[in-house]
Design an enzyme around this catalytic site. Structure first.
Site, PDB file in Angstrom:
ATOM      1  N   ASP A 176     -11.438   2.493   3.783  1.00  0.00           N
ATOM      2  CA  ASP A 176     -11.716   1.055   3.674  1.00  0.00           C
ATOM      3  C   ASP A 176     -13.215   0.796   3.497  1.00  0.00           C
ATOM      4  O   ASP A 176     -13.609  -0.313   3.138  1.00  0.00           O
ATOM      5  CB  ASP A 176     -11.278   0.341   4.965  1.00  0.00           C
ATOM      6  N   LYS A 195       0.846  -1.202   0.000  1.00  0.00           N
ATOM      7  CA  LYS A 195       0.000   0.000   0.000  1.00  0.00           C
ATOM      8  C   LYS A 195       0.881   1.253   0.000  1.00  0.00           C
ATOM      9  O   LYS A 195       0.605   2.215  -0.710  1.00  0.00           O
ATOM     10  CB  LYS A 195      -0.924  -0.010   1.223  1.00  0.00           C
ATOM     11  N   GLN A 250      -5.179  -1.520   9.704  1.00  0.00           N
ATOM     12  CA  GLN A 250      -4.896  -2.813   9.065  1.00  0.00           C
ATOM     13  C   GLN A 250      -5.395  -3.964   9.945  1.00  0.00           C
ATOM     14  O   GLN A 250      -5.072  -4.051  11.125  1.00  0.00           O
ATOM     15  CB  GLN A 250      -3.384  -2.941   8.806  1.00  0.00           C
TER      16      GLN A 250
END
Ligand code: GUN
Length: 284
Positions: free
Chosen positions: A119, A52, A96
């Site tokens: 997200d 990422k 995460q």
């Protein structure tokens, strides 16, 4: 003839477009910045976060990593999220997963400001997706939708069978496919007679994390096969949830692993970060 859906190439084109968009935003004083919180040292998470970070760098998005020991206290995690919510230079926040069990991940996600939730996991954004409003869509389902769009794959009226009911992939996919007018069935670890159901799928999307679970006798001729699985097997190689070599010929479209859904997930994360940068600056 079977067509391979080239996620790598699609993602490359999306990133090229985003790079131009980010350059233009920067000219207007808007600098997209993603803050990633990672807790503990899960090896797979480390790889994902590194990928990422690299992808952000390539398109000109600033990237900040917040790394914490696995025994961080919940209140410390929550105060970091609140700090990042208030920080005007941070346009997107990502926690995460997985995180250690003593931390309540749902509570943490609820704390992330919906306008920075790149997200698409915050209940506000999930709710918006459910009622068909514009929102941040969870990156893997979003990437799959983009594949259908780019390859002009018919979804309306089609029977979509989703394997897996995770909050990250399976559940948001249900809403995405309903929004595309598909008929949706979800199978999971407690489903009886899975093979009978998968054989009726016009589109089969597997996100269960079981190497080569979907065999040739589980799909119908001409089905579209989307493989979300990234499974490391004993010889060190990566395989998907589907027995690719043996089902390839039977499918009309199929995604490879690697090079299918994986690169699209990252491209859609970057898309969401750029969207969040625009959103947060409009609100100032
Ligand atoms: N862990 C595995 N996939 C994801 C993802 O898409 N987002 C986050 N935050 N964590 C993950």
């Amino acid at each position: 003839m079977t067509q391979i859906i080239d996620g790598k190439e699609l993602a490359k084109n999306i990133k090229l477009q985003l790079k131009i968009e980010v350059e233009n935003l920067r000219k207007n004083g808007i600098i997209p910045k993603l803050a990633v919180i990672m807790i503990g040292d899960d090896p797979a998470s480390k790889v994902y976060v590194k990928n990422k970070s690299r992808a952000c760098q390539k398109v000109g998005i600033e990237f900040e990593e917040y790394l914490f020991d696995a025994n961080i206290e919940e209140k410390e995690l929550f105060s970091i999220i609140e700090k990042l919510n208030k920080d005007k230079s941070v346009t997107g926040i990502l926690l995460q997963a997985p995180i250690p069990k003593h931390l309540n991940i749902n509570k943490a996600i609820e704390l992330i400001s919906p306008s920075k939730d790149v997200d698409g996991f915050n209940p506000v954004n999930i709710g918006k997706l459910t009622i068909g409003e514009d929102t941040f869509i969870s990156c893997t389902p979003y990437g799959i939708m983009k594949m259908f769009e780019e390859y002009k794959i018919q979804t309306e009226g089609k029977h979509v069978v989703i394997l897996g009911r995770s909050n990250i992939v399976g559940k948001p996919l249900i809403q995405c496919m309903l929004n595309l007018n598909s008929t949706v069935t979800v199978c999971h670890s407690r489903t009886n007679n899975i093979e009978e159901i998968t054989r009726t799928a016009d589109i089969l999307i597997s996100a269960i994390g079981k190497p080569k679970f979907v065999k040739e006798n589980m799909i119908k001729d001409g089905a579209v096969i989307i493989d979300v699985g990234i499974n490391r097997v004993n010889n060190g190689s990566i395989v998907g949830d589907t027995d690719y070599e043996n089902i390839y010929k039977k499918a009309s479209y199929i995604t490879p692993v690697p090079g299918g859904v994986g690169p699209m997930t990252i491209a859609m994360l970057l898309t969401n970060v750029v969207k969040a940068a625009k959103l947060n600056n409009c609100e100032k």
